[in-house]
Enzyme design. Structure first.
Site, short mmCIF file in Angstrom:
data_model
loop_
_atom_site.label_atom_id
_atom_site.label_comp_id
_atom_site.label_asym_id
_atom_site.label_seq_id
_atom_site.Cartn_x
_atom_site.Cartn_y
_atom_site.Cartn_z
N TYR A 82 0.84 -1.20 0.00
CA TYR A 82 0.00 0.00 0.00
C TYR A 82 0.88 1.25 0.00
O TYR A 82 0.63 2.20 -0.76
CB TYR A 82 -0.92 0.00 1.22
CG TYR A 82 -1.82 1.21 1.31
CD1 TYR A 82 -2.94 1.31 0.50
CD2 TYR A 82 -1.54 2.25 2.20
CE1 TYR A 82 -3.77 2.42 0.57
CE2 TYR A 82 -2.36 3.35 2.27
CZ TYR A 82 -3.47 3.44 1.46
OH TYR A 82 -4.28 4.54 1.53
N ALA A 83 1.89 1.26 0.84
CA ALA A 83 2.78 2.43 0.92
C ALA A 83 3.46 2.69 -0.42
O ALA A 83 3.56 3.84 -0.87
CB ALA A 83 3.82 2.22 2.02
#
Length: 205
Positions: A82-83
């Site tokens: 996600y990051a």
């Protein structure tokens, strides 16, 4: 089309691929805005002055680009995936802004804040969900949905962003993202790789 707003996002608990063989979190959070912007660019030009606004996240600061394994084929971690997808989102927005510099189309992105009530991480690993639930009950840590939405609305409607482009906005205002997000080499490499993944000519706009 006065504004194109990319706000859809997810965090996949397990590594999942789309029908095209692309890791799902990367596909939804980065490649979808990349491709949709390209597909609607003529309409944005015809409507100019117009704006592109992308929802990013300050969690991008936890990520780096690994162009040898951009989609976590070897060792998947949902939070890192996600990051990295949000790191890609900011890099894309900055590159798009530069490429549209001579037009009347602006491109900006923003961090809506930590908003536990969106259930964004409902499919994340159990330790991630536990951490988010714990943080949500700490006074002053979370951001309301209304506050996050207001940041988006400001980028879409506020006069100061009618010409300002390539910015990253947080609760503190215009903020510098991580060095990886603005590095010209990273941005160009990501742009070209993204074009290859969605099967379009990288020489746009």
């Amino acid at each position: 089309m006065d504004a194109l707003v990319h706000n859809a996002g997810l965090s996949s608990r397990h590594r999942t691929e789309t029908e095209e063989g692309i890791e799902l979190t990367f596909a939804v959070n980065h490649l979808a805005p990349y491709l949709l912007t390209r597909q609607l660019l003529d309409r944005l030009r015809a409507s100019a002055p117009s704006r592109v606004v992308v929802t990013a996240s300050d969690i991008h600061r936890r990520a780096t680009f690994d162009f040898d394994d951009l989609q976590f084929s070897n060792e998947y971690d949902s939070l890192q995936a996600y990051a990295r997808s949000k790191l890609a989102t900011i890099a894309f927005t900055r590159e798009l802004a530069d490429r549209l510099e001579e037009t009347e189309i602006t491109a900006n992105c923003f961090h809506p804040g930590f908003i536990p009530s969106t259930n964004l991480f409902r499919d994340a690993a159990i330790w991630t969900r536990a951490m988010i639930r714990a943080a949500a009950i700490v006074p002053g840590v979370g951001t309301t949905q209304q506050e996050g939405a207001q940041r988006l609305c400001d980028l879409v409607t506020a006069p100061e962003f009618s010409e300002r482009t390539g910015t990253y906005v947080t609760g503190e205002g215009i903020t510098a993202p991580s060095s990886d997000a603005i590095d010209p080499e990273n941005r160009e490499r990501l742009w070209n790789l993204s074009a290859d993944l969605v099967d379009v000519d990288p020489h746009w706009p």
